[in-house]
Design an enzyme around this catalytic site. Structure first.
Site, PDB file in Angstrom:
ATOM      1  N   PHE A 210     -14.194 -37.333  -1.944  1.00  0.00           N
ATOM      2  CA  PHE A 210     -13.658 -38.295  -1.273  1.00  0.00           C
ATOM      3  C   PHE A 210     -14.881 -39.279  -0.796  1.00  0.00           C
ATOM      4  O   PHE A 210     -15.019 -39.375   0.436  1.00  0.00           O
ATOM      5  CB  PHE A 210     -13.247 -37.577   0.384  1.00  0.00           C
ATOM      6  N   SER A 232      -9.972 -41.146  -4.914  1.00  0.00           N
ATOM      7  CA  SER A 232      -8.509 -41.282  -5.667  1.00  0.00           C
ATOM      8  C   SER A 232      -8.429 -43.110  -5.633  1.00  0.00           C
ATOM      9  O   SER A 232      -7.287 -43.452  -6.303  1.00  0.00           O
ATOM     10  CB  SER A 232      -7.409 -40.662  -4.797  1.00  0.00           C
ATOM     11  N   ASN A 257      -7.785 -37.186  -8.146  1.00  0.00           N
ATOM     12  CA  ASN A 257      -7.010 -36.304  -6.988  1.00  0.00           C
ATOM     13  C   ASN A 257      -8.142 -35.250  -6.714  1.00  0.00           C
ATOM     14  O   ASN A 257      -8.435 -34.500  -7.744  1.00  0.00           O
ATOM     15  CB  ASN A 257      -5.731 -36.123  -7.128  1.00  0.00           C
ATOM     16  N   ASP A 278     -15.707 -34.792   2.410  1.00  0.00           N
ATOM     17  CA  ASP A 278     -15.465 -35.551   3.645  1.00  0.00           C
ATOM     18  C   ASP A 278     -14.004 -36.431   3.421  1.00  0.00           C
ATOM     19  O   ASP A 278     -13.777 -37.572   3.438  1.00  0.00           O
ATOM     20  CB  ASP A 278     -16.522 -36.873   3.539  1.00  0.00           C
ATOM     21  N   CYS A 318     -12.120 -34.984  10.085  1.00  0.00           N
ATOM     22  CA  CYS A 318     -12.157 -35.867  11.139  1.00  0.00           C
ATOM     23  C   CYS A 318     -10.751 -35.745  11.910  1.00  0.00           C
ATOM     24  O   CYS A 318     -10.142 -36.631  12.742  1.00  0.00           O
ATOM     25  CB  CYS A 318     -12.183 -37.448  10.688  1.00  0.00           C
TER      26      CYS A 318
END
Length: 374
Positions: A210, A232, A257, A278, A318
């Site tokens: 990510f 992605s 993905n 992340d 998060c």
């Protein structure tokens, strides 16, 4: 308000007769005791957001004072960057207003009826111009929030000036920034201090999952022998590659993905010395909590399988609705399932320019754990 929280939900209001949307109001108990001054929303379930326990007579003056106080606070605590959060809504006692600085540009978000009033907008823009002197100010619109607040549709774009793009520097690493693109207000400034912390522990071959526009990856590049970023989003990876060139780095970028890639890589026996996870917020609300926890566990389990002994895992969440204890719990469960031992090197949160109010837990949302894996 008695416990220090600054929100009152609509279900707790006895009467708001005659109050116009977005008004500054005096809040009293049923017996008439004055509780404080607040901003009112006729649409949100958070109907009242407190400004002060005291009476406020001049909203315009209060806005100017609190904007100056927020800017002064950043001058005291922000280091090694020209990109940071200037105003963080409730945490800066300006509920519904978010302002980020990106070098010579400002980006703002307005999240409530009160802050969207034309008079308030004018005061905010005037004070930001006077104090920070940006060459341009952009507004990033969250259409869903405007709909929930029953505000008229508005498009993202420049409110003033003509410059929409610049280059920012975080911890000595440069990034392209465009006020018209990207997520949130354009970058993930809340991770800035975690980028630097991760770089202090990272080594060897690194995988940034990510990776978005390369925040962690580019901070790891100087200390790692090879860095691969996974996301992605092709547009995000294109910006990440431009950021790598800006810093004279060559990194590998993979459009994929994350769940599929980690599953395939783990099954193939791929090994790394450092892995960063992340992901975006998995839990947008309480009803998504169990699904979110399963997602976090799977990600961490796959990553732990792929780390060499003595490797470093940087894992983040998060999602406000995933508590710090819940998050640490799923990471621990994943470690038990794959028979790995974890030592916590650092347990971190959001950067200090995203302050946390002790009595408002919603202002604390980011978790970042840096672990040694054996």
């Amino acid at each position: 308000m008695k416990e220090g929280h600054v929100w009152v939900y609509r279900s707790d209001i006895v009467s708001a007769e005659g109050v116009v949307p977005g008004a500054m109001v005096r809040v009293v108990e049923e017996r008439g005791k004055f509780l404080g001054t607040a901003l009112y929303s006729s649409a949100s379930q958070i109907a009242i957001r407190f400004l002060s326990r005291e009476a406020i007579g001049d909203l315009d003056r209060m806005l100017k004072e609190r904007i100056r106080e927020a800017i002064l606070y950043r001058r005291q605590i922000v280091r090694n960057t020209d990109a940071y959060r200037v105003i963080f809504s409730e945490a800066d006692f300006l509920p519904g207003l978010i302002v980020d600085r990106y070098n010579d540009l400002l980006s703002l978000q307005i999240l409530t009826q009160a802050m969207d009033a034309e008079s308030v907008r004018a005061t905010v823009l005037a004070e930001l111009n006077e104090q920070l002197k940006p060459v341009a100010i952009a507004e990033r619109v969250d259409a869903k929030i405007r709909d929930l607040e029953q505000l008229p549709a508005r498009s993202s774009g420049l409110l003033q000036g003509e410059k929409a793009a610049t280059v920012i520097t975080m911890n000595g690493v440069q990034f392209h920034y465009d006020a018209r693109e990207g997520q949130k207000t354009g970058a993930f400034l809340d991770q800035r201090e975690n980028y630097a912390a991760a770089a202090q522990h990272a080594r060897g071959e690194a995988l940034d999952v990510f990776c978005y526009q390369g925040g962690f990856a580019l901070h790891l590049a100087p200390v790692c022998s090879k860095v691969t970023g996974v996301d992605s989003s092709r547009p995000a990876l294109e910006v990440a590659d431009r950021n790598a060139s800006l810093n004279g780095r060559e990194l590998e970028w993979i459009e994929a993905n994350a769940f599929d890639l980690l599953r395939d890589y783990a099954a193939a026996g791929s090994q790394y010395d450092t892995i960063v996870l992340d992901p975006p917020a998995f839990a947008k609300g309480k009803r998504n909590l169990e699904t979110a926890l399963r997602g976090y566990k799977e990600l961490n389990l796959r990553a732990l399988k792929m780390l060499r002994p003595g490797g470093i895992l940087v894992t983040c969440s998060c999602s406000f609705h995933v508590s710090a204890a819940d998050f640490l719990g799923v990471v621990s469960q994943a470690a038990r399932d794959v028979h790995r031992n974890l030592r916590i090197l650092e347990y971190r949160g959001q950067a200090k320019d995203h302050p946390i109010l002790v009595n408002v837990p919603e202002t604390a949302y980011l978790k970042c754990i840096i672990l040694n894996v054996s």
